[in-house]
Scaffold this active site. Structure first.
Site, PDB file in Angstrom:
ATOM      1  N   ALA A 116      76.207  42.704  53.664  1.00 39.19           N
ATOM      2  CA  ALA A 116      75.415  43.743  54.343  1.00 39.19           C
ATOM      3  C   ALA A 116      74.579  43.149  55.479  1.00 39.19           C
ATOM      4  O   ALA A 116      74.119  42.008  55.359  1.00 39.19           O
ATOM      5  CB  ALA A 116      74.488  44.418  53.340  1.00 39.19           C
ATOM      6  N   PRO A 117      74.412  43.880  56.563  1.00 42.39           N
ATOM      7  CA  PRO A 117      74.818  45.279  56.780  1.00 42.39           C
ATOM      8  C   PRO A 117      76.261  45.475  57.235  1.00 42.39           C
ATOM      9  O   PRO A 117      76.663  46.604  57.498  1.00 42.39           O
ATOM     10  CB  PRO A 117      73.848  45.744  57.866  1.00 42.39           C
ATOM     11  N   LYS A 120      79.820  41.238  60.033  1.00 45.85           N
ATOM     12  CA  LYS A 120      80.956  40.311  59.999  1.00 45.85           C
ATOM     13  C   LYS A 120      82.144  40.920  59.264  1.00 45.85           C
ATOM     14  O   LYS A 120      83.287  40.661  59.617  1.00 45.85           O
ATOM     15  CB  LYS A 120      80.519  38.969  59.405  1.00 45.85           C
ATOM     16  N   ASP A 165      76.281  40.907  42.377  1.00 48.83           N
ATOM     17  CA  ASP A 165      75.858  39.537  42.674  1.00 48.83           C
ATOM     18  C   ASP A 165      77.141  38.702  42.813  1.00 48.83           C
ATOM     19  O   ASP A 165      77.876  38.523  41.825  1.00 48.83           O
ATOM     20  CB  ASP A 165      74.994  39.042  41.505  1.00 48.83           C
ATOM     21  N   CYS A 232      71.631  31.594  59.360  1.00 51.95           N
ATOM     22  CA  CYS A 232      70.861  31.666  60.614  1.00 51.95           C
ATOM     23  C   CYS A 232      69.623  30.779  60.457  1.00 51.95           C
ATOM     24  O   CYS A 232      68.533  31.140  60.870  1.00 51.95           O
ATOM     25  CB  CYS A 232      70.524  33.105  60.993  1.00 51.95           C
TER      26      CYS A 232
HETATM   27  N1  SAM Z   1      77.039  38.943  56.694  1.00 51.52           N
HETATM   28  C1  SAM Z   1      76.071  39.989  56.982  1.00 51.52           C
HETATM   29  C2  SAM Z   1      76.372  40.606  58.330  1.00 51.52           C
HETATM   30  O1  SAM Z   1      76.944  39.917  59.171  1.00 51.52           O
HETATM   31  O2  SAM Z   1      76.055  41.777  58.542  1.00 51.52           O
HETATM   32  C3  SAM Z   1      74.658  39.451  56.899  1.00 51.52           C
HETATM   33  C4  SAM Z   1      74.373  38.844  55.544  1.00 51.52           C
HETATM   34  S1  SAM Z   1      72.683  38.411  55.271  1.00 51.52           S
HETATM   35  C5  SAM Z   1      72.580  36.879  56.085  1.00 51.52           C
HETATM   36  C6  SAM Z   1      72.734  37.926  53.590  1.00 51.52           C
HETATM   37  C7  SAM Z   1      72.969  39.071  52.618  1.00 51.52           C
HETATM   38  O3  SAM Z   1      73.232  38.509  51.337  1.00 51.52           O
HETATM   39  C8  SAM Z   1      71.798  40.024  52.418  1.00 51.52           C
HETATM   40  O4  SAM Z   1      72.210  41.332  52.647  1.00 51.52           O
HETATM   41  C9  SAM Z   1      71.423  39.843  50.946  1.00 51.52           C
HETATM   42  O5  SAM Z   1      70.954  41.010  50.332  1.00 51.52           O
HETATM   43  C10 SAM Z   1      72.741  39.403  50.357  1.00 51.52           C
HETATM   44  N2  SAM Z   1      72.701  38.641  49.090  1.00 51.52           N
HETATM   45  C11 SAM Z   1      71.750  37.771  48.676  1.00 51.52           C
HETATM   46  N3  SAM Z   1      72.103  37.221  47.490  1.00 51.52           N
HETATM   47  C12 SAM Z   1      73.301  37.751  47.166  1.00 51.52           C
HETATM   48  C13 SAM Z   1      74.182  37.586  46.053  1.00 51.52           C
HETATM   49  N4  SAM Z   1      73.880  36.743  45.057  1.00 51.52           N
HETATM   50  N5  SAM Z   1      75.337  38.285  46.024  1.00 51.52           N
HETATM   51  C14 SAM Z   1      75.645  39.146  47.040  1.00 51.52           C
HETATM   52  N6  SAM Z   1      74.841  39.357  48.103  1.00 51.52           N
HETATM   53  C15 SAM Z   1      73.691  38.663  48.179  1.00 51.52           C
END
Ligand code: SAM
Length: 293
Positions: A116-117, A120, A165, A232
């Site tokens: 999310a969001p 990618k 997760d 990032c």
């Molecule tokens: N790849 C996304 C994009 O390009 O739009 C941005 C991702 S953002 C850097 C990291 C995401 O990982 C957040 O939305 C967060 O809620 C999620 N997240 C954190 N821990 C996680 C987990 N254990 N399993 C799945 N998602 C997780």
């Protein structure tokens, strides 16, 4: 800008005084808005014509035909017809790099672990003309809804969405390609005028999550498959430091990444890339690892 003491220590442990000056200058730069044209929702030239008709100025980005920067602000762009129909997506230039590095092909199974969001996920779909079989996971409920909204809006087909997760995905799964765009401190994305909210505790929490997700990614990757890890952050603890959880595996092999000359990067010798915070780019890290067949 005022940094917490631990933040200054992290920078000083890793970068030269001259590099730290560049980083601080990069944080202070006002980055132009950038966007990606989405071929799943319209032909590129037609989309660009429509933007011109609405008075949006933009210029090309040399290394990616679908990427553009604009002098308009985000709100103005978000009011255009092509934005509303999903034919463009607001996305930072640095964050467009991991899907390009992943190089997924139509027919391949792709896991986007932390999606999310959906910038990618939808870019991978666009790059494969909707042909990659993508599984996109997100743990946070609100962000998962945003992911679902964007995947539908962008017309990304063959995407299975999992609200879970990713560290607890069943080990039964196997993927050709995995993108782990990990949750991180965001130390690459600071902007002048913002107070620095990153704490030492946040950093440690991110490192734990990154390690759990990387270990899982490695188990879920097919033999001969490829993993792209990105953050990032410009802290090595979250980047090369986190990657040791995978690189100590006997079957792990780094695939060196090369960036176009106009992307400013810190010098390194391990095949990974760390983009410098600068006028056009957020600080960003990416590395590609293959699981030997
Ligand atoms: N790849 C996304 C994009 O390009 O739009 C941005 C991702 S953002 C850097 C990291 C995401 O990982 C957040 O939305 C967060 O809620 C999620 N997240 C954190 N821990 C996680 C987990 N254990 N399993 C799945 N998602 C997780």
């Amino acid at each position: 800008m005022i940094f917490p003491e631990f933040f200054e220590k992290e920078l000083a442990a890793q970068y030269t005084p001259q590099e730290i000056e560049e980083i601080v200058r990069g944080y202070g730069a006002k980055r132009p808005v950038s966007f990606r044209v989405n071929p799943l929702r319209g032909e590129r030239e037609q989309t660009l014509r429509s933007l011109e008709e609405e008075g949006i100025d933009f210029s090309c980005v040399a290394w990616y035909a679908d990427a553009f920067v604009s002098g308009a602000d985000e709100r103005t762009i978000a009011n255009t017809r092509v934005y509303r129909m999903g034919a463009i997506y607001l996305q930072s230039l640095s964050s467009m790099l991991p899907p390009l590095a992943l190089g997924a092909a139509a027919g391949e199974s792709v896991l986007d672990m932390t999606a999310a969001p959906g910038g990618k996920t939808t870019q991978i779909s666009a790059l494969t003309q909707g042909g990659a079989l993508i599984t996109a996971c997100e743990k946070d409920g609100g962000r998962f809804s945003r992911l679902r909204y964007n995947v539908e809006k962008q017309g990304a087909s063959r995407v299975t969405l999992l609200h879970c997760d990713a560290a607890r995905l069943d080990d039964f799964f196997r993927f050709d390609k995995i993108l782990l765009d990990a949750p991180c401190s965001g130390s690459g994305t600071l902007q002048a005028g913002e107070s620095v909210k990153i704490t030492e505790k946040t950093l440690l929490g991110c490192m734990q999550t990154q390690s759990a997700l990387l270990k899982k990614a490695w188990r879920l990757l097919k033999r001969g498959g490829e993993l792209v890890y990105s953050t990032c952050s410009i802290f090595e603890k979250e980047n090369a430091g986190a990657l040791r959880h995978v690189l100590t595996e006997p079957d792990a092999e780094v695939i060196p990444l090369e960036m176009p000359a106009d992307i400013p990067v810190f010098p390194r010798t391990d095949g990974a890339v760390c983009v410098k915070p600068s006028v056009n780019y957020e600080g960003f890290f990416l590395a590609k690892i293959r699981k030997k067949g």
